[in-house]
Design an enzyme around this catalytic site. Structure first.
Site, mmCIF file in Angstrom:
data_model
loop_
_atom_site.group_PDB
_atom_site.id
_atom_site.type_symbol
_atom_site.label_atom_id
_atom_site.label_comp_id
_atom_site.label_asym_id
_atom_site.label_seq_id
_atom_site.Cartn_x
_atom_site.Cartn_y
_atom_site.Cartn_z
ATOM 1 N N CYS A 197 -8.456 -23.811 -0.418
ATOM 2 C CA CYS A 197 -7.429 -24.129 -1.420
ATOM 3 C C CYS A 197 -6.069 -24.320 -0.750
ATOM 4 O O CYS A 197 -5.620 -23.452 0.004
ATOM 5 C CB CYS A 197 -7.353 -22.991 -2.442
ATOM 6 S SG CYS A 197 -5.960 -23.169 -3.575
ATOM 7 N N CYS A 232 -6.641 -15.827 -6.156
ATOM 8 C CA CYS A 232 -7.812 -15.376 -5.389
ATOM 9 C C CYS A 232 -7.323 -14.507 -4.226
ATOM 10 O O CYS A 232 -6.198 -14.670 -3.769
ATOM 11 C CB CYS A 232 -8.563 -16.564 -4.785
ATOM 12 S SG CYS A 232 -9.208 -17.731 -5.986
ATOM 13 N N CYS A 243 -7.496 -26.288 -9.492
ATOM 14 C CA CYS A 243 -7.907 -24.955 -9.054
ATOM 15 C C CYS A 243 -9.397 -24.985 -8.752
ATOM 16 O O CYS A 243 -10.197 -25.348 -9.623
ATOM 17 C CB CYS A 243 -7.597 -23.928 -10.134
ATOM 18 S SG CYS A 243 -8.180 -22.286 -9.718
ATOM 19 N N GLN A 256 -17.453 -13.963 -21.582
ATOM 20 C CA GLN A 256 -17.455 -13.858 -20.120
ATOM 21 C C GLN A 256 -16.977 -15.166 -19.498
ATOM 22 O O GLN A 256 -17.308 -16.249 -19.971
ATOM 23 C CB GLN A 256 -18.866 -13.533 -19.626
ATOM 24 C CG GLN A 256 -19.359 -12.152 -20.032
ATOM 25 C CD GLN A 256 -18.836 -11.041 -19.132
ATOM 26 O OE1 GLN A 256 -18.028 -11.270 -18.245
ATOM 27 N NE2 GLN A 256 -19.282 -9.825 -19.380
ATOM 28 N N TYR A 258 -18.739 -0.737 -27.402
ATOM 29 C CA TYR A 258 -17.866 -1.842 -26.941
ATOM 30 C C TYR A 258 -18.650 -3.151 -27.033
ATOM 31 O O TYR A 258 -18.684 -3.943 -26.089
ATOM 32 C CB TYR A 258 -17.398 -1.637 -25.494
ATOM 33 C CG TYR A 258 -16.708 -0.323 -25.204
ATOM 34 C CD1 TYR A 258 -15.355 -0.146 -25.498
ATOM 35 C CD2 TYR A 258 -17.387 0.738 -24.619
ATOM 36 C CE1 TYR A 258 -14.714 1.054 -25.220
ATOM 37 C CE2 TYR A 258 -16.757 1.947 -24.336
ATOM 38 C CZ TYR A 258 -15.417 2.096 -24.637
ATOM 39 O OH TYR A 258 -14.777 3.277 -24.360
ATOM 40 N N ASP A 294 -17.679 -1.709 -32.391
ATOM 41 C CA ASP A 294 -16.466 -2.124 -31.703
ATOM 42 C C ASP A 294 -15.286 -1.842 -32.622
ATOM 43 O O ASP A 294 -15.438 -1.841 -33.847
ATOM 44 C CB ASP A 294 -16.524 -3.628 -31.374
ATOM 45 C CG ASP A 294 -15.604 -3.988 -30.215
ATOM 46 O OD1 ASP A 294 -16.128 -4.309 -29.129
ATOM 47 O OD2 ASP A 294 -14.372 -3.936 -30.381
ATOM 48 N N ASP A 326 -20.110 -1.267 -22.169
ATOM 49 C CA ASP A 326 -19.478 -2.328 -21.368
ATOM 50 C C ASP A 326 -17.980 -2.239 -21.657
ATOM 51 O O ASP A 326 -17.424 -3.063 -22.380
ATOM 52 C CB ASP A 326 -20.061 -3.692 -21.769
ATOM 53 C CG ASP A 326 -19.489 -4.825 -20.924
ATOM 54 O OD1 ASP A 326 -18.811 -4.536 -19.918
ATOM 55 O OD2 ASP A 326 -19.708 -6.001 -21.277
ATOM 56 N N CYS A 346 -16.580 -3.252 -14.970
ATOM 57 C CA CYS A 346 -15.818 -4.312 -14.296
ATOM 58 C C CYS A 346 -14.729 -3.717 -13.404
ATOM 59 O O CYS A 346 -13.865 -4.420 -12.914
ATOM 60 C CB CYS A 346 -15.211 -5.280 -15.311
ATOM 61 S SG CYS A 346 -14.087 -4.497 -16.475
#
Length: 459
Positions: A77, A86, A166, A290, A319, A340, A388, A415
């Site tokens: 990039c 990144c 990008c 996602q 969640y 949720d 999650d 995550c």
């Protein structure tokens, strides 16, 4: 007692990089002081200049690389070093996967008392093509020599870097963002200036259904009025037939948070559709989905594997969002109950279950730590609980509830390795970690997801 740092600002010294830190920086030790060095890679010998001195660590910059890592590559990039979106483009992809597994291990070593070397921590599941994967972009707007540009803020600054293409974004998000930027330029639509507080359009949010080819544009504005609205919409229709949904979101606050509370539908449909294998999802402007659909299929299949269903299990999906994980598992369970705190997400989950003709999935608005004990009192006990959670990890009261409810199996989709490790430290009182499976959802960045399969300790 913690030894005081004796390094001075601007001091230069040699450093051997031992491992990669959680932000993608090289980590080494000089005079028993931890030194973090962005851009340096494990195994490299570098000369570092101290930039910021903290009581327990030092931030440095590379002045010279004396011994290069065999895994160092040239970042493809052109704005990689200015942009900061990144962190790992200078590291060969196979090695990124190895380092991401190590980041999970580091978190466990720091935050748990687990015997990490005895755990089954599997190799990270990567992508065949680790580029052009993100289905959504949020590019800020600014001016450069009187011309509107769209891009991302430089790391640690408020300097906007123009990003015309990008290379981790899906090509259609790049195309749509650039054409909409050009339309705003052509018709002199005022863009927001965060210093003066003047101007209107702040951000272009573009989302694409990679399987369906549909695109959605959300213009984030500082005020409700959108100058030349009709001409913007007609030009989008003319120049971008792929765009089937256009919305405006109003965010008048001085904040780095992208979305405000009010969303106005401007043209086309209110949703776009995306497909993951046999499932079709309707995505409104604010719906969470996602960002890497190719890896999402792999992630959800790993969740299914970890749950090891036989068709008889009752599953609680905390969640649950719009029900993506629960619906993926429904054919192997007797019943799924998802919960949720966002009522709109629960409405979407109900619609998704109905649309896919899944009668054994039921959805409830509320906190898992309130609903689970209530169901237990009513005689409904889950065999498997799946969580999650957001980056902040599980709510402490939910962890306490799980320790009380004691499902046979517990599947944690994480995550954030640090909050995962902190939560596992609490859960390890009642659960054994069967195995951990890292999944690379965001190649070229330092992020790593992890599916943890846990089983109740039988006394």
């Amino acid at each position: 007692m913690q030894k005081q740092v004796t390094i001075k600002p601007k001091q230069q010294f040699p450093l051997t990089i031992k491992r990669l830190g959680i932000n993608g920086e090289g980590v080494g030790y000089f005079k028993r002081t931890v030194v973090f060095v962005p851009g340096a890679l494990p195994g490299e010998e570098v000369v570092v200049e101290a930039k910021r001195i903290h009581p327990k660590y030092v931030e440095g910059i590379v002045k010279k690389v004396r011994k290069r890592s065999p895994h160092r590559v040239k970042a493809p990039c052109p704005v990689y070093e200015q942009c900061g979106g990144c962190q790992l483009q200078h590291l060969a992809y196979k090695q990124q996967l190895i380092e991401k597994r190590d980041i999970v291990i580091q978190a466990l070593e720091r935050h748990t008392k687990l015997k990490v070397d005895e755990l089954d921590i599997r190799p990270t599941i990567g992508m065949v093509n680790p580029w052009l994967y993100r289905n959504k972009s949020q590019f800020q707007l600014g001016e450069d020599h009187g011309k509107i540009i769209s891009g991302l803020y430089s790391l640690d600054s408020h300097r906007l870097i123009n990003v015309p293409e990008c290379i981790v974004q899906h090509p259609l998000t790049n195309k749509v963002t650039q054409v909409v930027t050009q339309i705003l330029n052509d018709f002199h639509v005022p863009v927001y200036n965060e210093k003066t507080g003047k101007g209107i359009v702040r951000t272009i949010v573009t989302r694409v259904g990679i399987e369906t080819g549909q695109a959605q544009v959300v213009l984030i504005t500082a005020k409700r009025e959108l100058p030349r609205k009709d001409v913007i919409l007609s030009e989008i229709k003319k120049r971008l037939p792929e765009v089937v949904s256009v919305a405006q979101n109003v965010n008048a606050k001085k904040t780095s948070v992208i979305f405000g509370d009010e969303t106005i539908h401007l043209s086309g449909k209110e949703i776009i559709e995306e497909r993951l294998q046999e499932f079709t999802y309707e995505l409104s402007a604010r719906a969470f989905f996602q960002l890497n659909p190719i890896q999402t299929v792999k992630l959800y299949n790993e969740v299914k594997k970890a749950a090891a269903l036989t068709g008889k299990e009752k599953i609680a999906d905390a969640y649950c969002g719009v029900g993506t994980i629960g619906l993926w598992l429904a054919d192997g369970a007797s019943e799924i109950r998802g919960m949720d705190v966002i009522p709109e997400a629960i409405e979407d989950a109900k619609k998704n279950a109905a649309a896919h003709n899944i009668p054994n999935a039921h959805y409830f608005a509320g906190k898992a730590e309130v609903l689970l004990p209530k169901w237990l009192n009513e005689g409904w006990r889950p065999d498997v609980v799946i969580v999650d959670p957001p980056r902040s990890g599980c709510d402490e009261s939910l962890l306490r509830t799980i320790l009380k409810v004691k499902p046979k199996k517990f599947v944690y989709v994480s995550c954030n390795p640090s909050t995962l490790a902190k939560d596992l430290h609490i859960l390890s009182k009642a659960y054994n970690v069967a195995y951990m499976q890292p999944v690379d959802m965001f190649p070229q960045t330092v992020h790593v997801e992890c599916v943890v399969s846990m089983s109740r300790v039988e006394k």
